[in-house]
Design a protein around this motif. Structure first.
Motif, PDB file in Angstrom:
ATOM      1  N   PHE A  83     -30.390  82.631  63.281  1.00 21.28           N
ATOM      2  CA  PHE A  83     -29.706  83.149  64.465  1.00 21.28           C
ATOM      3  C   PHE A  83     -28.586  82.153  64.724  1.00 21.28           C
ATOM      4  CE2 PHE A  83     -30.671  85.220  68.907  1.00 21.28           C
ATOM      5  CZ  PHE A  83     -29.426  85.803  68.889  1.00 21.28           C
ATOM      6  N   THR A 175     -23.542  91.708  69.494  1.00 23.33           N
ATOM      7  CA  THR A 175     -24.402  90.714  70.139  1.00 23.33           C
ATOM      8  C   THR A 175     -23.714  90.172  71.383  1.00 23.33           C
ATOM      9  OG1 THR A 175     -25.471  90.045  68.085  1.00 23.33           O
ATOM     10  CG2 THR A 175     -25.439  88.416  69.824  1.00 23.33           C
ATOM     11  N   GLY A 226     -34.181  87.015  69.108  1.00 20.46           N
ATOM     12  CA  GLY A 226     -33.286  88.094  69.518  1.00 20.46           C
ATOM     13  C   GLY A 226     -33.554  88.708  70.865  1.00 20.46           C
ATOM     14  N   ARG A 230     -33.556  93.673  69.974  1.00 18.81           N
ATOM     15  CA  ARG A 230     -32.895  93.524  68.682  1.00 18.81           C
ATOM     16  C   ARG A 230     -33.160  94.751  67.818  1.00 18.81           C
ATOM     17  NH1 ARG A 230     -35.331  89.326  64.614  1.00 18.81           N
ATOM     18  NH2 ARG A 230     -34.269  90.767  63.181  1.00 18.81           N
ATOM     19  N   SER A 241     -30.097  93.407  60.937  1.00 17.01           N
ATOM     20  CA  SER A 241     -30.931  93.627  62.130  1.00 17.01           C
ATOM     21  C   SER A 241     -30.417  92.750  63.274  1.00 17.01           C
ATOM     22  CB  SER A 241     -32.399  93.328  61.800  1.00 17.01           C
ATOM     23  OG  SER A 241     -32.905  94.274  60.895  1.00 17.01           O
ATOM     24  N   LYS A 243     -29.296  90.915  66.657  1.00 15.72           N
ATOM     25  CA  LYS A 243     -30.129  90.422  67.755  1.00 15.72           C
ATOM     26  C   LYS A 243     -29.362  90.439  69.080  1.00 15.72           C
ATOM     27  CE  LYS A 243     -32.434  87.190  64.554  1.00 15.72           C
ATOM     28  NZ  LYS A 243     -31.533  87.310  63.387  1.00 15.72           N
ATOM     29  N   SER A 244     -30.133  90.391  70.183  1.00 18.02           N
ATOM     30  CA  SER A 244     -29.578  90.283  71.545  1.00 18.02           C
ATOM     31  C   SER A 244     -28.405  91.247  71.742  1.00 18.02           C
ATOM     32  CB  SER A 244     -29.145  88.839  71.820  1.00 18.02           C
ATOM     33  OG  SER A 244     -30.230  87.941  71.673  1.00 18.02           O
TER      34      SER A 244
END
Length: 323
Positions: A83, A175, A226, A230, A241, A243-244
């Motif tokens: 991340f 994101t 995430g 996510r 995939s 995240k956030s």
């Protein structure tokens, strides 16, 4: 069959017993904490927290792995991951994500749809479908993999709420951009132009395996994985995939994606797991599976990560060209 009903297995078959102690209370906490943004590894006895997630839990347990695949320990799945918003090291997200506060959380929806707007996360999820638990393989493009239980909702059922028009050929994701909380976004050494962006064809997004997760291991998503929401696309490499998620856009043209922008010859738009198409710097024919008790095993990589039901999405495509 990729997804089996609960009658085919018991909870002990798919998740360590300790993760299911007080399972209903934990999922109840997940609803409150995922929305209230408390540090996920701490569960407060907050009776005022929203309990929509608990009320909507589908008690069917979904499983998408074979019975001989051991679950990755939670400690490994939450401490060894990528991340870059929190740093480039595998341990950086767990080390530096505590300052990130996933509350209040809103997602902006725009583009080719009849119901755009900025929506509270609770409203988005409560208006879709019952939450489910799904156990998915996660295959990183770096040739390591895990098996993780997630809690969430099917992506396509969420997207339908926004009534995408016939002009929506792709869906793009973004994101959240909070450099003050995400140290990687403000690093002068970063090679990523934040915010992180990703995208799918609409038929990929509507495939039933595409999933939005708000929890893992029966708990809210940790910040480093995430939080609070996510994407999961188990047949694609993990960098797809996103995240956030803070923005979802329905678009006509193929949207830009972060890693494709960073290294076009290494990271294609589709990013389907494919043992026959190597990364320019390493083979994708096998992977390091991080399993139970921290055990690591070298195993063959399977096409689409073993999720063969998605193959029809790419019928007639040259997957060496469209990698």
């Amino acid at each position: 069959m990729l997804i089996k009903q609960a009658s085919d297995l018991t909870e002990n078959d798919v998740t360590p017993q300790s993760a299911y102690l007080n399972r209903r209370h934990i999922i109840q906490a997940a609803g409150g904490l995922a929305l209230a943004g408390a540090v996920p590894r701490v569960f407060a006895e907050d009776q005022s927290a929203p309990h929509w997630l608990d009320q909507k839990v589908d008690q069917t347990v979904f499983r998408s792995v074979t019975t001989d695949e051991g679950m990755t320990d939670r400690a490994d799945a939450t401490s060894y991951n990528n991340f870059y918003e929190f740093g480039t090291g595998k341990g950086d997200p767990a080390k530096y994500a505590d300052n990130f506060n996933p509350y209040p959380w809103e997602i902006t929806v725009d583009g080719e749809c009849s119901n755009p707007g900025t929506f509270d996360l609770e409203a988005i999820l409560s208006g879709s479908t019952a939450t489910e638990e799904r156990i998915y393989r996660l295959r990183c493009v770096e040739a390591w993999s895990m098996v993780i239980p997630w809690i969430g909702v099917e992506l396509g059922k969420v997207l339908q709420q926004f009534e995408p028009t016939s002009d929506a050929r792709y869906v793009a994701f973004e994101t959240v951009h909070r450099p003050e909380e995400m140290r990687g976004q403000r690093s002068r050494f970063s090679f990523i132009d934040y915010p992180y962006v990703e995208g799918l064809r609409m038929d990929e997004a509507m495939q039933r395996l595409a999933f939005l997760a708000v929890g893992m291991y029966g708990e809210p998503l940790p910040n480093q994985n995430g939080a609070p929401i996510r994407l999961l696309l188990p047949w694609k490499y993990g960098f797809k995939s996103i995240k956030s998620i803070s923005r979802i856009s329905f678009v006509r043209e193929m949207p830009p994606t972060t890693w494709n922008l960073s290294a076009e010859n290494e990271y294609g738009f589709y990013a389907n797991v494919n043992p026959e198409v190597d990364h320019p710097r390493w083979s994708q024919a096998s992977e390091r599976r991080i399993g139970a008790n921290g055990d690591v095993e070298r195993i063959p990589t399977r096409m689409f990560n073993g999720y063969d039901e998605v193959a029809s999405l790419y019928e007639g495509m040259d997957l060496r060209t469209f990698f």
